[in-house]
Scaffold this motif. Structure first.
Motif, PDB file in Angstrom:
ATOM      1  N   ALA A 152      -3.781   1.657  11.819  1.00 13.26           N
ATOM      2  CA  ALA A 152      -2.910   0.571  12.684  1.00 13.26           C
ATOM      3  C   ALA A 152      -2.604   1.403  13.947  1.00 13.26           C
ATOM      4  CB  ALA A 152      -1.815   0.177  11.713  1.00 13.26           C
ATOM      5  N   PRO A 153      -2.534   0.584  15.162  1.00  9.63           N
ATOM      6  CA  PRO A 153      -2.822  -0.717  15.175  1.00  9.63           C
ATOM      7  C   PRO A 153      -4.200  -1.100  15.762  1.00  9.63           C
ATOM      8  CG  PRO A 153      -1.652  -0.063  17.173  1.00  9.63           C
ATOM      9  CD  PRO A 153      -1.834   1.192  16.202  1.00  9.63           C
ATOM     10  N   HIS A 154      -5.067  -0.129  15.453  1.00  7.12           N
ATOM     11  CA  HIS A 154      -6.504  -0.235  15.945  1.00  7.12           C
ATOM     12  C   HIS A 154      -7.215  -1.644  15.447  1.00  7.12           C
ATOM     13  CE1 HIS A 154     -10.671   0.704  16.954  1.00  7.12           C
ATOM     14  NE2 HIS A 154     -10.400   1.877  17.214  1.00  7.12           N
ATOM     15  N   GLY A 155      -8.004  -2.265  16.167  1.00  8.19           N
ATOM     16  CA  GLY A 155      -8.898  -3.357  15.892  1.00  8.19           C
ATOM     17  C   GLY A 155      -9.425  -2.924  14.563  1.00  8.19           C
ATOM     18  N   PRO A 156      -9.864  -4.124  13.804  1.00  4.55           N
ATOM     19  CA  PRO A 156     -10.118  -5.348  14.081  1.00  4.55           C
ATOM     20  C   PRO A 156      -8.658  -6.369  13.937  1.00  4.55           C
ATOM     21  CG  PRO A 156     -10.879  -5.209  11.860  1.00  4.55           C
ATOM     22  CD  PRO A 156     -10.534  -3.682  12.450  1.00  4.55           C
ATOM     23  N   LEU A 157      -7.627  -5.732  13.912  1.00  8.71           N
ATOM     24  CA  LEU A 157      -6.107  -6.206  13.976  1.00  8.71           C
ATOM     25  C   LEU A 157      -5.987  -7.186  12.698  1.00  8.71           C
ATOM     26  CD1 LEU A 157      -6.503  -7.161  17.884  1.00  8.71           C
ATOM     27  CD2 LEU A 157      -5.453  -5.217  16.889  1.00  8.71           C
ATOM     28  N   VAL A 158      -5.758  -6.525  11.764  1.00 12.25           N
ATOM     29  CA  VAL A 158      -5.352  -7.166  10.554  1.00 12.25           C
ATOM     30  C   VAL A 158      -3.962  -7.071  10.143  1.00 12.25           C
ATOM     31  CG1 VAL A 158      -6.134  -7.556   8.146  1.00 12.25           C
ATOM     32  CG2 VAL A 158      -7.932  -7.152   9.900  1.00 12.25           C
ATOM     33  N   PRO A 159      -2.905  -7.830  10.530  1.00 12.59           N
ATOM     34  CA  PRO A 159      -1.515  -7.156   9.979  1.00 12.59           C
ATOM     35  C   PRO A 159      -1.320  -7.590   8.426  1.00 12.59           C
ATOM     36  CG  PRO A 159      -1.600  -9.393  11.108  1.00 12.59           C
ATOM     37  CD  PRO A 159      -3.147  -8.968  11.210  1.00 12.59           C
ATOM     38  N   ALA A 160      -0.557  -7.196   7.865  1.00 13.86           N
ATOM     39  CA  ALA A 160      -0.099  -7.273   6.576  1.00 13.86           C
ATOM     40  C   ALA A 160       0.309  -8.818   6.439  1.00 13.86           C
ATOM     41  CB  ALA A 160       1.097  -6.469   6.029  1.00 13.86           C
ATOM     42  N   PRO A 161       0.177  -9.438   5.294  1.00 11.40           N
ATOM     43  CA  PRO A 161       0.251 -10.811   5.079  1.00 11.40           C
ATOM     44  C   PRO A 161       1.666 -11.399   5.432  1.00 11.40           C
ATOM     45  CG  PRO A 161      -0.891 -10.044   3.265  1.00 11.40           C
ATOM     46  CD  PRO A 161      -0.632  -8.654   3.960  1.00 11.40           C
ATOM     47  N   LYS A 162       2.930 -10.688   5.009  1.00  8.04           N
ATOM     48  CA  LYS A 162       4.159 -10.848   5.492  1.00  8.04           C
ATOM     49  C   LYS A 162       4.407 -10.956   6.876  1.00  8.04           C
ATOM     50  CE  LYS A 162       5.854  -6.152   4.711  1.00  8.04           C
ATOM     51  NZ  LYS A 162       6.721  -5.428   3.625  1.00  8.04           N
ATOM     52  N   LEU A 219     -13.222   9.538  -5.782  1.00  8.30           N
ATOM     53  CA  LEU A 219     -13.229   8.466  -4.894  1.00  8.30           C
ATOM     54  C   LEU A 219     -12.783   7.088  -5.703  1.00  8.30           C
ATOM     55  CD1 LEU A 219     -14.749   7.816  -2.206  1.00  8.30           C
ATOM     56  CD2 LEU A 219     -16.668   6.696  -3.761  1.00  8.30           C
ATOM     57  N   VAL A 220     -11.804   6.517  -4.925  1.00  9.88           N
ATOM     58  CA  VAL A 220     -11.032   5.461  -5.476  1.00  9.88           C
ATOM     59  C   VAL A 220     -11.331   4.372  -4.481  1.00  9.88           C
ATOM     60  CG1 VAL A 220      -8.727   4.627  -6.116  1.00  9.88           C
ATOM     61  CG2 VAL A 220      -9.420   7.098  -6.562  1.00  9.88           C
ATOM     62  N   SER A 221     -11.604   3.051  -5.047  1.00  8.88           N
ATOM     63  CA  SER A 221     -11.688   1.829  -4.301  1.00  8.88           C
ATOM     64  C   SER A 221     -10.495   0.912  -4.255  1.00  8.88           C
ATOM     65  CB  SER A 221     -13.116   1.280  -4.724  1.00  8.88           C
ATOM     66  OG  SER A 221     -14.330   2.069  -4.785  1.00  8.88           O
ATOM     67  N   TYR A 222     -10.176   0.390  -3.292  1.00 11.34           N
ATOM     68  CA  TYR A 222      -9.207  -0.517  -2.944  1.00 11.34           C
ATOM     69  C   TYR A 222      -9.848  -1.978  -2.459  1.00 11.34           C
ATOM     70  CZ  TYR A 222      -5.911   3.148  -3.542  1.00 11.34           C
ATOM     71  OH  TYR A 222      -5.386   4.343  -3.822  1.00 11.34           O
ATOM     72  N   GLY A 223      -9.297  -3.010  -2.885  1.00 14.72           N
ATOM     73  CA  GLY A 223      -9.959  -4.294  -2.795  1.00 14.72           C
ATOM     74  C   GLY A 223      -9.333  -5.017  -1.456  1.00 14.72           C
ATOM     75  N   HIS A 224      -8.994  -6.220  -1.792  1.00  9.55           N
ATOM     76  CA  HIS A 224      -8.433  -7.272  -0.893  1.00  9.55           C
ATOM     77  C   HIS A 224      -7.304  -8.148  -1.458  1.00  9.55           C
ATOM     78  CE1 HIS A 224      -9.781  -8.924   3.004  1.00  9.55           C
ATOM     79  NE2 HIS A 224      -8.985  -9.906   2.968  1.00  9.55           N
ATOM     80  N   LYS A 225      -6.506  -7.328  -2.317  1.00  5.27           N
ATOM     81  CA  LYS A 225      -5.157  -7.727  -2.819  1.00  5.27           C
ATOM     82  C   LYS A 225      -4.117  -7.356  -1.696  1.00  5.27           C
ATOM     83  CE  LYS A 225      -6.579  -7.740  -7.604  1.00  5.27           C
ATOM     84  NZ  LYS A 225      -6.139  -7.060  -8.860  1.00  5.27           N
ATOM     85  N   PRO A 226      -2.938  -8.236  -1.681  1.00  5.69           N
ATOM     86  CA  PRO A 226      -1.987  -7.804  -0.639  1.00  5.69           C
ATOM     87  C   PRO A 226      -1.425  -6.356  -1.007  1.00  5.69           C
ATOM     88  CG  PRO A 226      -1.585 -10.095  -1.695  1.00  5.69           C
ATOM     89  CD  PRO A 226      -2.778  -9.641  -2.267  1.00  5.69           C
ATOM     90  N   GLU A 227      -1.287  -5.888  -2.142  1.00  7.92           N
ATOM     91  CA  GLU A 227      -1.099  -4.554  -2.327  1.00  7.92           C
ATOM     92  C   GLU A 227      -2.049  -3.621  -2.070  1.00  7.92           C
ATOM     93  OE1 GLU A 227      -2.208  -6.162  -6.672  1.00  7.92           O
ATOM     94  OE2 GLU A 227      -1.195  -7.107  -4.622  1.00  7.92           O
ATOM     95  N   ASP A 228      -3.340  -3.900  -1.538  1.00  9.52           N
ATOM     96  CA  ASP A 228      -4.115  -3.025  -1.303  1.00  9.52           C
ATOM     97  C   ASP A 228      -4.306  -2.672   0.427  1.00  9.52           C
ATOM     98  OD1 ASP A 228      -5.343  -2.502  -3.625  1.00  9.52           O
ATOM     99  OD2 ASP A 228      -6.739  -4.530  -3.384  1.00  9.52           O
ATOM    100  N   TYR A 229      -3.512  -3.338   1.059  1.00 11.47           N
ATOM    101  CA  TYR A 229      -3.138  -3.347   2.480  1.00 11.47           C
ATOM    102  C   TYR A 229      -3.067  -1.730   2.746  1.00 11.47           C
ATOM    103  CZ  TYR A 229      -1.776  -4.077   7.329  1.00 11.47           C
ATOM    104  OH  TYR A 229      -2.019  -4.213   8.711  1.00 11.47           O
ATOM    105  N   LEU A 230      -3.789  -0.983   3.480  1.00 11.82           N
ATOM    106  CA  LEU A 230      -4.025   0.207   3.642  1.00 11.82           C
ATOM    107  C   LEU A 230      -2.590   0.975   4.180  1.00 11.82           C
ATOM    108  CD1 LEU A 230      -5.414   2.675   3.523  1.00 11.82           C
ATOM    109  CD2 LEU A 230      -6.637   2.346   5.709  1.00 11.82           C
ATOM    110  N   THR A 231      -2.107   0.430   5.262  1.00  7.85           N
ATOM    111  CA  THR A 231      -0.802   0.966   5.733  1.00  7.85           C
ATOM    112  C   THR A 231       0.196   1.157   4.798  1.00  7.85           C
ATOM    113  OG1 THR A 231      -1.409   0.374   7.626  1.00  7.85           O
ATOM    114  CG2 THR A 231       0.710   1.017   7.629  1.00  7.85           C
ATOM    115  N   ASP A 232       0.282  -0.069   3.849  1.00  7.27           N
ATOM    116  CA  ASP A 232       1.300  -0.049   2.928  1.00  7.27           C
ATOM    117  C   ASP A 232       1.010   1.120   1.734  1.00  7.27           C
ATOM    118  OD1 ASP A 232       2.702  -1.877   4.004  1.00  7.27           O
ATOM    119  OD2 ASP A 232       1.907  -3.504   2.933  1.00  7.27           O
ATOM    120  N   VAL A 233      -0.338   1.235   1.457  1.00  7.79           N
ATOM    121  CA  VAL A 233      -0.764   1.992   0.456  1.00  7.79           C
ATOM    122  C   VAL A 233      -0.427   3.584   0.972  1.00  7.79           C
ATOM    123  CG1 VAL A 233      -2.784   3.152  -0.552  1.00  7.79           C
ATOM    124  CG2 VAL A 233      -2.643   0.601  -0.348  1.00  7.79           C
TER     125      VAL A 233
END
Length: 522
Positions: free
Chosen positions: A250-260, A209-223
């Motif tokens: 993606a692109p299921h809600g809650p609709l959170v795009p990558a920061p860029k 089990l590996v936990s990911y947080g809220h940093k830009p590099e933790d964005y799930l689609t990019d991971v």
């Protein structure tokens, strides 16, 4: 960099005398059987043999199975493809199925069908959560054993799964063991539970089990993109064919795009098809007649939702481009199939419906599916009906393996070869059980009043026929009414109604070959 990667892979291949050569012309590109001359040339490239007189030709390499990469998105509708240049590039390079239908436009039911090739009435996964659906129902009814993963693994493939598995799956589920459970059939496993927010999630990474947080590099689609690229790089030199499914949230809600991409497309609006905010719904079934016309505020929300969905799929687009670029850099693009598709469609303003799915309208059941790879001609479009029941037989067919036992669908490989089977189906089944409300259901808005009630439907080339459990009916003549606005069920001639009802009854009670036969009579 590209040259260095190709050299590295060539050295890895040449260092394994027992591994078949992975480059060179293909005799039958879809079968991926190397000719003796091509095999000799490939082996000569490893040994330094230039083919001079007096030297014995290298022996022919055994046929090598192709690699397969399957990118499955969540709630991605056809109107998003226009904003995904990498998918458009796949269309230019490969084959698009213009009439690919989901047997139920709901996440868990669709995925159960994709894994097994069976309709929802045969997987017994009818909703996202128990008692009628969800991961536990899928698992208890043998879905994991019947999925294409174990078959591919037994067929010699190194298999990997990344991303969204089934609704109700938890990455820390131990199934009675000491480590997080990895389902059968997968050599590598990187699956999430609630990954919809794209941040603050856990992954089961091969039983850890590996936990990911809220940093830009933790964005799930990019991971998932990073892990996909890493897997391809490692698997390319393994000497074994590989299969990888990347299932994005993606692109299921809650609709959170990558920061860029958060501020991109500021003026984009949702498409206004003729059915958008439909003027008159008095002919529609009761559940839909209750919907008022959309006001300015609701339409503004719809436009914002569409913008956010477009922003989200930019990361999926990047991932596809990165994966295909990696294949090219490693020199294995010509021996690798890449498949792109969605688990269901999505309505957004059509027929006065703000945002959701689960209807029998084309917005929800017709989804994009594109195939690229060896032997697939560029820019080809297939008009014949395909369904998600066909995916398991097709993925196994590309690997040279038989269709799953009990599959209700058929392999699409003949279409990828440019052939049309003479007895192909002429109708598609859509079945839906209205789910009970659950606060944990990511699609809970479609279980509320005003959402479609339980129904079964038949979609033919020129008609949509729907039978609701409460006795109501819908019929749309798609030849003159392609936007499904005029429900003429009350004026349908009795012989035509009886024929469609009988066909529908045959479908909803079919299994295996019986489903194939029912489809032919459409």
């Amino acid at each position: 960099m590209i040259k260095e990667r190709r050299t590295l892979i060539r050295k890895r291949r040449c260092g394994r005398s027992a591994a078949p050569a992975r480059t060179g012309p293909l005799r039958r590109r879809l079968a991926l059987a190397l000719t003796a001359a091509a095999a000799a040339a490939a082996l000569a490239g490893c040994s330094g043999d230039t083919g001079k007189a007096g030297r014995s030709p290298a022996p022919a390499a055994p046929a090598r199975k192709p690699n397969i990469i399957f990118v499955l998105t969540d709630d991605l509708s056809w109107n998003l493809v226009a904003h995904m240049p990498q998918v458009q590039k796949m269309q230019q390079d490969g084959t698009t199925f213009d009439n690919f239908f989901m047997a139920d436009s709901l996440c868990c039911t669709s995925r159960a069908t994709i894994f097994t090739g069976r309709y929802p009435h045969n997987t017994r996964v009818r909703t996202n959560f128990p008692p009628l659906g969800g991961y536990k129902v899928f698992e208890q009814n043998g879905g994991e054993q019947n999925s294409f993963g174990p078959a591919l693994q037994k067929g010699g493939y190194h298999t990997a799964f990344l991303g969204k598995y089934m609704n109700g799956y938890e990455p820390n589920d131990r199934q009675g063991g000491t480590k997080p459970y990895v389902p059968p059939g997968w050599n590598e496993w990187y699956a999430a539970g609630n990954g919809y927010p794209e941040y603050d999630y856990n992954l089961n990474e091969n039983g850890r089990l590996v936990s990911y947080g809220h940093k830009p590099e933790d964005y799930l689609t990019d991971v998932l993109a990073n892990k996909s690229a890493d897997f391809v790089q490692r698997a390319a030199g393994s000497g074994k064919p590989f299969f990888m499914e990347i299932a994005t949230f993606a692109p299921h809600g809650p609709l959170v795009p990558a920061p860029k991409y958060a501020g991109k497309f500021p003026h984009l609006r949702a498409p206004r098809s003729p059915s958008f905010n439909e003027k008159d719904v008095r002919d529609k079934p009761t559940w839909l007649r209750k919907h008022p016309k959309l006001g300015k505020r609701v339409i503004a929300n719809i436009d914002n939702t569409f913008r956010m969905r477009v922003r989200m799929v930019q990361s999926v687009n990047d991932m596809i481009g990165r994966i295909r670029g990696e294949l090219t850099a490693l020199g294995i693009d010509r021996e690798t199939y890449v498949v792109f598709g969605s688990d269901n469609g999505f309505h957004l303003g059509e027929h006065r419906l703000a945002a959701g799915k689960m209807t029998a309208f084309d917005t929800d059941i017709r989804v994009p599916f594109v195939f690229t790879g060896p032997g697939i001609g560029p820019g080809r479009h297939v008009p014949q009906f395909a369904q998600n029941t066909d995916l398991a037989p097709t993925l196994l067919g590309l690997a040279g393996l038989p269709a799953p036992a009990g599959a209700d669908g058929r392999s699409l490989v003949p279409f990828l070869q440019g052939r049309v089977p003479p007895d192909w189906r002429q109708a598609a089944l859509i079945e839906h059980v209205k789910p009970a409300f659950s606060a944990q259901d990511p699609d809970r808005q479609d279980s509320l009043p005003g959402a479609p009630t339980t129904y079964n439907a038949i979609r033919t080339q020129n008609a949509l026929y729907v039978e609701y459990a409460d006795g109501e009916r819908e019929y749309y003549d798609l030849t003159r009414d392609p936007n499904e606005m005029d429900n003429t069920a009350g004026r349908l001639p009795e012989p035509r109604r009886r024929y469609l009802s009988d066909l529908l009854h045959a479908y909803v009670n079919c299994a295996g070959q019986g489903c194939v036969n029912a489809g032919r009579s459409g």
